[in-house]
Motif scaffolding. Structure first.
Motif, PDB file in Angstrom:
ATOM      1  N   SER A  12      36.384 -18.996  43.388  1.00 24.13           N
ATOM      2  CA  SER A  12      37.080 -17.736  43.094  1.00 24.13           C
ATOM      3  C   SER A  12      38.019 -17.899  41.896  1.00 24.13           C
ATOM      4  O   SER A  12      38.272 -16.948  41.156  1.00 24.13           O
ATOM      5  CB  SER A  12      37.869 -17.259  44.316  1.00 24.13           C
ATOM      6  OG  SER A  12      38.817 -18.232  44.709  1.00 24.13           O
ATOM      7  N   LEU A  13      38.542 -19.126  41.686  1.00 23.93           N
ATOM      8  CA  LEU A  13      39.394 -19.383  40.517  1.00 23.93           C
ATOM      9  C   LEU A  13      38.596 -19.230  39.225  1.00 23.93           C
ATOM     10  O   LEU A  13      39.104 -18.726  38.219  1.00 23.93           O
ATOM     11  CB  LEU A  13      39.986 -20.795  40.595  1.00 23.93           C
ATOM     12  CG  LEU A  13      40.921 -21.094  41.770  1.00 23.93           C
ATOM     13  CD1 LEU A  13      41.358 -22.547  41.725  1.00 23.93           C
ATOM     14  CD2 LEU A  13      42.128 -20.170  41.739  1.00 23.93           C
ATOM     15  N   VAL A  14      37.339 -19.662  39.259  1.00 26.15           N
ATOM     16  CA  VAL A  14      36.475 -19.547  38.077  1.00 26.15           C
ATOM     17  C   VAL A  14      36.213 -18.083  37.762  1.00 26.15           C
ATOM     18  O   VAL A  14      36.311 -17.649  36.606  1.00 26.15           O
ATOM     19  CB  VAL A  14      35.148 -20.301  38.293  1.00 26.15           C
ATOM     20  CG1 VAL A  14      34.236 -20.112  37.086  1.00 26.15           C
ATOM     21  CG2 VAL A  14      35.399 -21.777  38.538  1.00 26.15           C
TER      22      VAL A  14
ATOM     23  N   MET B 158      27.975 -13.269  31.458  1.00 25.38           N
ATOM     24  CA  MET B 158      28.989 -13.687  32.417  1.00 25.38           C
ATOM     25  C   MET B 158      28.519 -14.889  33.216  1.00 25.38           C
ATOM     26  O   MET B 158      29.318 -15.760  33.573  1.00 25.38           O
ATOM     27  CB  MET B 158      29.326 -12.514  33.339  1.00 25.38           C
ATOM     28  CG  MET B 158      30.429 -12.811  34.350  1.00 25.38           C
ATOM     29  SD  MET B 158      31.971 -13.397  33.602  1.00 25.38           S
ATOM     30  CE  MET B 158      32.468 -11.950  32.681  1.00 25.38           C
ATOM     31  N   GLU B 159      27.222 -14.978  33.488  1.00 25.90           N
ATOM     32  CA  GLU B 159      26.706 -16.129  34.236  1.00 25.90           C
ATOM     33  C   GLU B 159      26.971 -17.427  33.479  1.00 25.90           C
ATOM     34  O   GLU B 159      27.315 -18.450  34.074  1.00 25.90           O
ATOM     35  CB  GLU B 159      25.204 -15.966  34.482  1.00 25.90           C
ATOM     36  CG  GLU B 159      24.850 -14.866  35.481  1.00 25.90           C
ATOM     37  CD  GLU B 159      23.351 -14.789  35.727  1.00 25.90           C
ATOM     38  OE1 GLU B 159      22.615 -15.651  35.195  1.00 25.90           O
ATOM     39  OE2 GLU B 159      22.919 -13.882  36.445  1.00 25.90           O
ATOM     40  N   ASP B 160      26.799 -17.401  32.142  1.00 29.84           N
ATOM     41  CA  ASP B 160      27.055 -18.587  31.338  1.00 29.84           C
ATOM     42  C   ASP B 160      28.537 -18.951  31.369  1.00 29.84           C
ATOM     43  O   ASP B 160      28.898 -20.135  31.441  1.00 29.84           O
ATOM     44  CB  ASP B 160      26.620 -18.361  29.893  1.00 29.84           C
ATOM     45  CG  ASP B 160      25.114 -18.162  29.766  1.00 29.84           C
ATOM     46  OD1 ASP B 160      24.389 -18.714  30.611  1.00 29.84           O
ATOM     47  OD2 ASP B 160      24.683 -17.453  28.849  1.00 29.84           O
ATOM     48  N   ILE B 161      29.403 -17.935  31.302  1.00 28.43           N
ATOM     49  CA  ILE B 161      30.844 -18.182  31.315  1.00 28.43           C
ATOM     50  C   ILE B 161      31.263 -18.799  32.637  1.00 28.43           C
ATOM     51  O   ILE B 161      32.052 -19.749  32.670  1.00 28.43           O
ATOM     52  CB  ILE B 161      31.608 -16.866  31.047  1.00 28.43           C
ATOM     53  CG1 ILE B 161      31.245 -16.314  29.667  1.00 28.43           C
ATOM     54  CG2 ILE B 161      33.106 -17.080  31.152  1.00 28.43           C
ATOM     55  CD1 ILE B 161      31.835 -14.956  29.369  1.00 28.43           C
TER      56      ILE B 161
ATOM     57  N   THR C 170      32.924 -23.424  35.816  1.00 27.85           N
ATOM     58  CA  THR C 170      32.743 -24.306  36.975  1.00 27.85           C
ATOM     59  C   THR C 170      32.850 -25.772  36.565  1.00 27.85           C
ATOM     60  O   THR C 170      33.351 -26.605  37.333  1.00 27.85           O
ATOM     61  CB  THR C 170      31.379 -24.040  37.647  1.00 27.85           C
ATOM     62  OG1 THR C 170      31.308 -22.663  38.027  1.00 27.85           O
ATOM     63  CG2 THR C 170      31.201 -24.905  38.878  1.00 27.85           C
ATOM     64  N   ILE C 171      32.393 -26.092  35.364  1.00 29.28           N
ATOM     65  CA  ILE C 171      32.552 -27.464  34.858  1.00 29.28           C
ATOM     66  C   ILE C 171      34.034 -27.808  34.762  1.00 29.28           C
ATOM     67  O   ILE C 171      34.456 -28.917  35.132  1.00 29.28           O
ATOM     68  CB  ILE C 171      31.867 -27.611  33.486  1.00 29.28           C
ATOM     69  CG1 ILE C 171      30.360 -27.404  33.620  1.00 29.28           C
ATOM     70  CG2 ILE C 171      32.178 -28.976  32.867  1.00 29.28           C
ATOM     71  CD1 ILE C 171      29.622 -27.394  32.302  1.00 29.28           C
TER      72      ILE C 171
END
Length: 287
Positions: free
Chosen positions: A69-71, A86-89, A94-95
């Motif tokens: 949720s932080l991501v 947005m999926e890429d972001i 997440t990294i």
């Protein structure tokens, strides 16, 4: 006199250390408030579990999924950047979350949320910095572009007009040449398509694109390629043949002048030139 020694207490195994960890079926469904509290428990166990064990992986993976949720929270700040899905972001963010988890220590006495957000945002910004420029420019100029954009916006509000290069340089305490370099580099952030129509009032049949009026084949390119291919063929000629070609096409001598130079007739020179050129042409066209 006899002495007795007590056997040292057995060190608990990683499985025993993890036995009291909550078993969460779907960590992603844990509410953010609960995730903050439970993360402390998991971080506490993570410090004593043996890396590489099943229990360690369970604790680490649960921490990652609980705090996704932080991501998503950090990624919302970049929704309107106009580059990247947005999926890429989220994937890049997440990294950053994983890096934060691997480097976090409870002894810091800092909320994990406060510790993780800079890692996540930093990873996303690095993604935009390294992948969204249409033309690669040095990182120094990429950062200068951001600074110039903010400064221009601030000075426009003060001056009610666009600031000059001198005003930007004075405000940032930079040389004017450096400001100009940064402004020029900003042009590499985005690139327009050559298929974009010029003007907006043309009919579809009469549409002219930038590709129609911009650039074109360099007329000297074919000549350069031919000369480049011809050079080794000339090296393979006999010395007299190479001398005749040099005099005729390098020094622009007439066939009569070449004949006088070599002590042969103009007709003989003509036959020699014809033979040499046929040989070179056939070699050039050979597959």
């Amino acid at each position: 006199m006899t002495t007795s020694t007590e056997a040292p207490a057995a060190r608990p195994t990683s499985a025993a250390q993890a036995a009291d960890l909550p078993q969460i079926a779907d960590p992603r469904k844990v509410a953010p408030r609960d995730a903050r509290a439970m993360s402390t428990i998991f971080f506490d166990r993570l410090q004593i579990l043996e890396e590489g064990t099943h229990e360690y992986q369970y604790a680490r993976n649960t921490l990652i999924e609980m705090n996704l949720s932080l991501v998503h929270f950090a990624a919302k700040r970049f929704r309107n950047r106009g580059s990247g899905e947005m999926e890429d972001i989220v994937q890049v963010g997440t990294i950053g979350l994983i890096k934060a988890i691997d480097r976090f220590e409870l002894s810091r006495e800092v909320e994990f949320t406060s510790f993780a957000i800079p890692y996540i945002v930093g990873e996303i910004k690095r993604f935009f910095r390294d992948t969204t420029w249409a033309v690669h420019v040095p990182r120094r100029l990429q950062e200068l572009r951001v600074t110039l954009a903010r400064t221009k916006e601030e000075l426009v509000g003060r001056l009610d007009r666009n600031p000059t290069v001198a005003e930007l340089a004075q405000y940032l305490d930079l040389a004017e040449e450096e400001v100009i370099e940064g402004l020029i580099a900003s042009n590499g952030y985005t690139a327009g398509s050559l298929d974009m129509p010029i003007g907006s009032e043309q009919s579809s049949a009469d549409t002219v694109t930038y590709g129609d009026v911009t650039g074109g084949d360099d007329p000297g390119m074919e000549l350069f390629e031919n000369l480049h291919a011809l050079a080794p063929l000339l090296e393979g000629l006999a010395s007299r043949d190479r001398e005749i070609v040099a005099m005729r096409f390098g020094q622009e001598m007439t066939q009569s002048q070449i004949g006088v130079q070599l002590g042969i007739s103009q007709m003989h020179v003509s036959r020699l030139l014809a033979r040499i050129l046929i040989k070179l042409r056939e070699s050039m066209l050979a597959p």
